[in-house]
Motif scaffolding. Sequence first.
Motif, mmCIF file in Angstrom:
data_model
loop_
_atom_site.group_PDB
_atom_site.id
_atom_site.type_symbol
_atom_site.label_atom_id
_atom_site.label_comp_id
_atom_site.label_asym_id
_atom_site.label_seq_id
_atom_site.Cartn_x
_atom_site.Cartn_y
_atom_site.Cartn_z
ATOM 1 N N GLY A 1 -13.242 4.796 -1.584
ATOM 2 C CA GLY A 1 -13.273 4.902 -0.262
ATOM 3 C C GLY A 1 -12.057 5.439 0.293
ATOM 4 O O GLY A 1 -12.058 5.572 1.610
ATOM 5 N N GLY A 2 -10.997 5.673 -0.397
ATOM 6 C CA GLY A 2 -9.750 5.998 0.229
ATOM 7 C C GLY A 2 -8.285 5.234 -0.379
ATOM 8 O O GLY A 2 -8.489 4.219 -0.972
ATOM 9 N N ILE B 1 -6.073 3.736 1.085
ATOM 10 C CA ILE B 1 -5.806 2.370 1.478
ATOM 11 C C ILE B 1 -6.788 1.370 1.455
ATOM 12 O O ILE B 1 -6.815 0.299 1.984
ATOM 13 N N ALA B 2 -7.988 1.709 0.932
ATOM 14 C CA ALA B 2 -9.052 0.712 0.301
ATOM 15 C C ALA B 2 -8.559 -0.472 -0.464
ATOM 16 O O ALA B 2 -8.034 -0.011 -1.440
ATOM 17 N N GLN B 3 -8.762 -1.698 0.136
ATOM 18 C CA GLN B 3 -8.130 -2.740 -0.846
ATOM 19 C C GLN B 3 -8.714 -2.740 -2.188
ATOM 20 O O GLN B 3 -9.929 -2.716 -2.507
ATOM 21 N N PRO B 4 -7.837 -2.853 -2.978
ATOM 22 C CA PRO B 4 -8.473 -2.742 -4.655
ATOM 23 C C PRO B 4 -8.943 -4.107 -5.092
ATOM 24 O O PRO B 4 -8.730 -5.130 -4.366
ATOM 25 N N THR B 5 -9.551 -4.268 -6.208
ATOM 26 C CA THR B 5 -9.872 -5.380 -6.705
ATOM 27 C C THR B 5 -8.732 -6.018 -7.555
ATOM 28 O O THR B 5 -8.494 -5.140 -8.486
ATOM 29 N N VAL B 6 -7.915 -7.078 -7.158
ATOM 30 C CA VAL B 6 -7.060 -7.277 -8.128
ATOM 31 C C VAL B 6 -7.398 -8.239 -9.396
ATOM 32 O O VAL B 6 -8.086 -9.229 -9.225
ATOM 33 N N ARG C 1 0.803 -1.261 0.114
ATOM 34 C CA ARG C 1 -0.042 -0.120 -0.115
ATOM 35 C C ARG C 1 0.871 1.381 -0.222
ATOM 36 O O ARG C 1 2.046 1.076 0.275
ATOM 37 N N GLY C 2 0.189 2.373 -0.288
ATOM 38 C CA GLY C 2 0.614 3.621 -0.126
ATOM 39 C C GLY C 2 2.067 3.696 -1.253
ATOM 40 O O GLY C 2 2.854 4.547 -1.050
ATOM 41 N N ARG C 3 1.607 3.417 -2.369
ATOM 42 C CA ARG C 3 2.921 3.540 -3.514
ATOM 43 C C ARG C 3 2.086 4.371 -4.580
ATOM 44 O O ARG C 3 0.916 4.490 -5.120
ATOM 45 N N THR C 4 3.163 5.221 -5.107
ATOM 46 C CA THR C 4 2.675 6.198 -5.944
ATOM 47 C C THR C 4 3.105 6.164 -7.200
ATOM 48 O O THR C 4 4.230 5.721 -7.588
ATOM 49 N N VAL C 5 2.103 6.246 -8.243
ATOM 50 C CA VAL C 5 2.531 5.976 -9.661
ATOM 51 C C VAL C 5 1.903 7.311 -10.459
ATOM 52 O O VAL C 5 0.605 7.249 -10.278
ATOM 53 N N ASP C 6 2.427 7.992 -11.426
ATOM 54 C CA ASP C 6 1.633 9.108 -12.155
ATOM 55 C C ASP C 6 0.960 10.190 -10.961
ATOM 56 O O ASP C 6 -0.292 10.329 -11.253
ATOM 57 N N ASN C 7 1.446 10.230 -9.926
ATOM 58 C CA ASN C 7 0.976 11.157 -8.778
ATOM 59 C C ASN C 7 -0.090 10.621 -8.084
ATOM 60 O O ASN C 7 -0.944 11.570 -7.548
ATOM 61 N N SER C 8 -0.635 9.388 -8.243
ATOM 62 C CA SER C 8 -1.760 8.667 -7.770
ATOM 63 C C SER C 8 -1.331 7.607 -6.790
ATOM 64 O O SER C 8 -0.295 6.874 -6.900
ATOM 65 N N VAL C 9 -1.865 7.640 -5.485
ATOM 66 C CA VAL C 9 -1.482 6.574 -4.449
ATOM 67 C C VAL C 9 -2.375 5.298 -4.472
ATOM 68 O O VAL C 9 -3.539 5.558 -4.974
ATOM 69 N N GLY C 10 -1.724 4.295 -4.661
ATOM 70 C CA GLY C 10 -2.502 2.974 -4.734
ATOM 71 C C GLY C 10 -1.673 1.971 -4.124
ATOM 72 O O GLY C 10 -0.824 2.105 -3.415
#
Length: 272
Positions: free
Chosen positions: A134-135, A137-142, A98-107
């Motif tokens: 939801g934020g 740190i909301a778990q994504p759909t992988v 979590r908390g990783r940034t790519v293209d100025n977006s956190v995911g």
Amino acid sequence: MYRFLLTPRWLGYLALALVAAAVMVLLGNWQLDRYRARTAVNEQIDAGARMTPVPVADALAAPTGGRGTAGPAPAESVNWTKVTATGRYDTDNLVLVRGRTVDNSVGFEVLTPLVLADGSAVLVDRGWIPPAPGGAIAQPTVPDTPGGEVTVVGRVHPSERGGAVDRRDGRLETRRIDVSRLARELPYGVRGAYVLLDEQTPAADPTFKAVPIGHTNNWQNFGYVIQWWIFAGMTLIGYGWAARREARGRAGLDQPGPPVDRAAEPAPHAPA
């Protein structure tokens, strides 16, 4: 004219200027070493992008401690080497970073163990995906993980340090990709670095965004080199300027004035 430079006060000024200049030169040399080191890393990253992939076993040694252990960290010269590996993804032990940034977006970056033919695994960073609504740190759909045999091509990324590993909603989560810590949560040994995915067969889901390998800002260090060396030169120039000013002031005080013609002066008046 400059004999005053041998007085204790001016000798003290000289010593202070020399020490300050020497410290600044050393700081410049330190930044020069950092510039060279960062330049070498950038060149290594570029070389890795151009090279022909080598088998992962040639770059990352197999772990020898059994399940739950990590193999030795590779030498720095191996970092960013392009490797290829074939195995099966272990979807039961997928890791969300979590908390990783790519293209100025956190995911999240999705880390999946690829179990090799010898029973060990290499952690593969398959790419970045956005969080669920939801934020951050909301778990994504992988996206679905390919079943069966998978061949990956990617670059060796050194293990990161720190970051607790926990389970949330049945999935491993962490903030940092610390290979040795993650290995403790897995039922097999793990190679001592992870692989940043470039290509995959069968093809990776387009939902994933490739995680870029950022070059180090080596020119910032080079700028600091120039800055410190200029400061050192200015310190010595400042001492010389102050000494010259002092010498000129002393010369002005010691220089005799023009002769006075006493005969031309009016006679004093006698008191009434």
